[in-house]
Design a protein around this motif. Structure first.
Motif, PDB file in Angstrom:
ATOM      1  N   GLY A 224       0.800  -1.212   0.000  1.00  0.00           N
ATOM      2  CA  GLY A 224       0.000   0.000   0.000  1.00  0.00           C
ATOM      3  C   GLY A 224       0.832   1.260   0.000  1.00  0.00           C
ATOM      4  O   GLY A 224       0.359   2.327   0.385  1.00  0.00           O
ATOM      5  N   ARG A 225       2.067   1.153  -0.452  1.00  0.00           N
ATOM      6  CA  ARG A 225       2.987   2.288  -0.464  1.00  0.00           C
ATOM      7  C   ARG A 225       3.239   2.759  -1.881  1.00  0.00           C
ATOM      8  O   ARG A 225       3.020   2.042  -2.856  1.00  0.00           O
ATOM      9  N   CYS A 226       3.756   3.959  -1.995  1.00  0.00           N
ATOM     10  CA  CYS A 226       4.069   4.566  -3.289  1.00  0.00           C
ATOM     11  C   CYS A 226       5.115   3.722  -4.016  1.00  0.00           C
ATOM     12  O   CYS A 226       6.140   3.373  -3.427  1.00  0.00           O
ATOM     13  N   PRO A 227       4.899   3.409  -5.285  1.00  0.00           N
ATOM     14  CA  PRO A 227       5.901   2.634  -6.023  1.00  0.00           C
ATOM     15  C   PRO A 227       7.167   3.432  -6.326  1.00  0.00           C
ATOM     16  O   PRO A 227       8.204   2.855  -6.626  1.00  0.00           O
ATOM     17  N   ASN A 228       7.102   4.749  -6.228  1.00  0.00           N
ATOM     18  CA  ASN A 228       8.254   5.588  -6.529  1.00  0.00           C
ATOM     19  C   ASN A 228       9.179   5.716  -5.320  1.00  0.00           C
ATOM     20  O   ASN A 228      10.364   5.403  -5.410  1.00  0.00           O
ATOM     21  N   CYS A 229       8.646   6.153  -4.190  1.00  0.00           N
ATOM     22  CA  CYS A 229       9.494   6.393  -3.016  1.00  0.00           C
ATOM     23  C   CYS A 229       9.385   5.299  -1.967  1.00  0.00           C
ATOM     24  O   CYS A 229      10.266   5.168  -1.122  1.00  0.00           O
TER      25      CYS A 229
ATOM     26  N   LEU B  79      -0.481   4.736  -1.021  1.00  0.00           N
ATOM     27  CA  LEU B  79      -1.043   4.583  -2.359  1.00  0.00           C
ATOM     28  C   LEU B  79      -2.568   4.669  -2.318  1.00  0.00           C
ATOM     29  O   LEU B  79      -3.184   5.281  -3.177  1.00  0.00           O
ATOM     30  N   LEU B  80      -3.173   4.074  -1.307  1.00  0.00           N
ATOM     31  CA  LEU B  80      -4.628   4.058  -1.166  1.00  0.00           C
ATOM     32  C   LEU B  80      -5.030   4.922   0.022  1.00  0.00           C
ATOM     33  O   LEU B  80      -4.388   4.879   1.062  1.00  0.00           O
ATOM     34  N   HIS B  81      -6.126   5.683  -0.127  1.00  0.00           N
ATOM     35  CA  HIS B  81      -6.572   6.508   0.998  1.00  0.00           C
ATOM     36  C   HIS B  81      -7.824   5.959   1.659  1.00  0.00           C
ATOM     37  O   HIS B  81      -8.261   6.456   2.662  1.00  0.00           O
ATOM     38  N   SER B  82      -8.419   4.962   1.121  1.00  0.00           N
ATOM     39  CA  SER B  82      -9.472   4.217   1.805  1.00  0.00           C
ATOM     40  C   SER B  82      -9.315   2.776   1.339  1.00  0.00           C
ATOM     41  O   SER B  82      -8.260   2.410   0.838  1.00  0.00           O
TER      42      SER B  82
ATOM     43  N   LEU C 284     -10.281   0.931  -1.212  1.00  0.00           N
ATOM     44  CA  LEU C 284      -9.871   0.703  -2.606  1.00  0.00           C
ATOM     45  C   LEU C 284      -9.666   1.977  -3.411  1.00  0.00           C
ATOM     46  O   LEU C 284      -9.469   1.916  -4.618  1.00  0.00           O
ATOM     47  N   LYS C 285      -9.695   3.129  -2.791  1.00  0.00           N
ATOM     48  CA  LYS C 285      -9.531   4.392  -3.522  1.00  0.00           C
ATOM     49  C   LYS C 285      -8.051   4.755  -3.619  1.00  0.00           C
ATOM     50  O   LYS C 285      -7.355   4.842  -2.617  1.00  0.00           O
ATOM     51  N   VAL C 286      -7.611   4.987  -4.842  1.00  0.00           N
ATOM     52  CA  VAL C 286      -6.217   5.354  -5.080  1.00  0.00           C
ATOM     53  C   VAL C 286      -6.071   6.860  -4.908  1.00  0.00           C
ATOM     54  O   VAL C 286      -6.891   7.636  -5.411  1.00  0.00           O
ATOM     55  N   ASN C 287      -5.039   7.265  -4.185  1.00  0.00           N
ATOM     56  CA  ASN C 287      -4.755   8.689  -4.022  1.00  0.00           C
ATOM     57  C   ASN C 287      -4.450   9.315  -5.376  1.00  0.00           C
ATOM     58  O   ASN C 287      -3.995   8.637  -6.299  1.00  0.00           O
ATOM     59  N   ASP C 288      -4.680  10.620  -5.498  1.00  0.00           N
ATOM     60  CA  ASP C 288      -4.338  11.325  -6.733  1.00  0.00           C
ATOM     61  C   ASP C 288      -2.829  11.454  -6.904  1.00  0.00           C
ATOM     62  O   ASP C 288      -2.320  11.445  -8.017  1.00  0.00           O
TER      63      ASP C 288
ATOM     64  N   PRO D 222      -7.332  -5.062  -1.670  1.00  0.00           N
ATOM     65  CA  PRO D 222      -6.603  -3.785  -1.730  1.00  0.00           C
ATOM     66  C   PRO D 222      -5.117  -3.976  -2.003  1.00  0.00           C
ATOM     67  O   PRO D 222      -4.484  -3.138  -2.653  1.00  0.00           O
ATOM     68  N   ARG D 223      -4.544  -5.065  -1.543  1.00  0.00           N
ATOM     69  CA  ARG D 223      -3.126  -5.320  -1.778  1.00  0.00           C
ATOM     70  C   ARG D 223      -2.856  -5.604  -3.246  1.00  0.00           C
ATOM     71  O   ARG D 223      -1.868  -5.139  -3.813  1.00  0.00           O
ATOM     72  N   LEU D 224      -3.748  -6.356  -3.880  1.00  0.00           N
ATOM     73  CA  LEU D 224      -3.576  -6.627  -5.308  1.00  0.00           C
ATOM     74  C   LEU D 224      -3.867  -5.386  -6.148  1.00  0.00           C
ATOM     75  O   LEU D 224      -3.253  -5.194  -7.197  1.00  0.00           O
ATOM     76  N   LYS D 225      -4.769  -4.525  -5.685  1.00  0.00           N
ATOM     77  CA  LYS D 225      -4.991  -3.272  -6.413  1.00  0.00           C
ATOM     78  C   LYS D 225      -3.736  -2.413  -6.367  1.00  0.00           C
ATOM     79  O   LYS D 225      -3.323  -1.842  -7.371  1.00  0.00           O
ATOM     80  N   GLY D 226      -3.112  -2.329  -5.190  1.00  0.00           N
ATOM     81  CA  GLY D 226      -1.855  -1.592  -5.080  1.00  0.00           C
ATOM     82  C   GLY D 226      -0.777  -2.175  -5.971  1.00  0.00           C
ATOM     83  O   GLY D 226      -0.008  -1.450  -6.603  1.00  0.00           O
ATOM     84  N   SER D 227      -0.732  -3.501  -6.058  1.00  0.00           N
ATOM     85  CA  SER D 227       0.258  -4.155  -6.913  1.00  0.00           C
ATOM     86  C   SER D 227       0.012  -3.865  -8.390  1.00  0.00           C
ATOM     87  O   SER D 227       0.957  -3.636  -9.152  1.00  0.00           O
ATOM     88  N   VAL D 228      -1.247  -3.867  -8.800  1.00  0.00           N
ATOM     89  CA  VAL D 228      -1.576  -3.593 -10.206  1.00  0.00           C
ATOM     90  C   VAL D 228      -1.222  -2.148 -10.566  1.00  0.00           C
ATOM     91  O   VAL D 228      -0.626  -1.888 -11.616  1.00  0.00           O
ATOM     92  N   VAL D 229      -1.559  -1.210  -9.698  1.00  0.00           N
ATOM     93  CA  VAL D 229      -1.225   0.201  -9.958  1.00  0.00           C
ATOM     94  C   VAL D 229       0.295   0.379 -10.001  1.00  0.00           C
ATOM     95  O   VAL D 229       0.833   1.063 -10.874  1.00  0.00           O
TER      96      VAL D 229
END
Length: 130
Positions: free
Chosen positions: A24-29, A34-37, A39-43, A108-115
């Motif tokens: 659930g963390r940013c893939p960049n830093c 990554l998610l704020h609820s 299943l909602k992805v932060n902007d 939610p973990r797989l959504k974070g992985s896909v993003v």
């Protein structure tokens, strides 16, 4: 965090990004959320400013969740049935609860992985971001 994901220039390692997305963390830093609820992805990332508005996860996380839960629970169901022969109501109750809990944990973990995978592979507009 000392083990930040280094992404300079064109280098975007896939597996560290996917693991960060799974957490659930940013893939960049690797630090921002990554998610704020559920299943909602932060902007964008609160730490490094990486934009996530390009993601198109759609039904991918749901399909992956069904795939993983089905492939884990079906053999387990058969093994429990053949070994202990519990009553059908007991078997249903245990495995319905198990499937529900595992699905809610993985989604939610797989959504974070896909993003994060889309970010690492520069898919759907992620190549134009920082």
């Amino acid at each position: 965090m000392t083990d930040q994901i280094a992404c300079t220039g064109t280098d975007r390692p896939t597996w560290p990004a996917v693991f960060a997305g799974f957490r659930g963390r940013c893939p960049n830093c690797g630090e921002g959320k990554l998610l704020h609820s559920y299943l909602k992805v932060n902007d964008s990332c609160g730490k490094c400013g990486e934009e996530y508005v390009h993601h198109q996860a759609d039904d991918g996380p749901a399909y992956l969740t069904i795939l993983f839960v089905g492939h884990l629970m079906a053999p387990l169901l058969l093994m429990v049935f053949e070994t202990w022969r519990p009553s059908p109501l007991t078997l249903f109750g245990i495995f319905a609860l198990g499937c529900l809990a595992l699905s809610l944990y993985l989604l939610p973990r797989l959504k974070g992985s896909v993003v994060a995978y889309q970010w690492a592979r520069r898919m759907h507009g992620f190549g134009n971001s920082r």
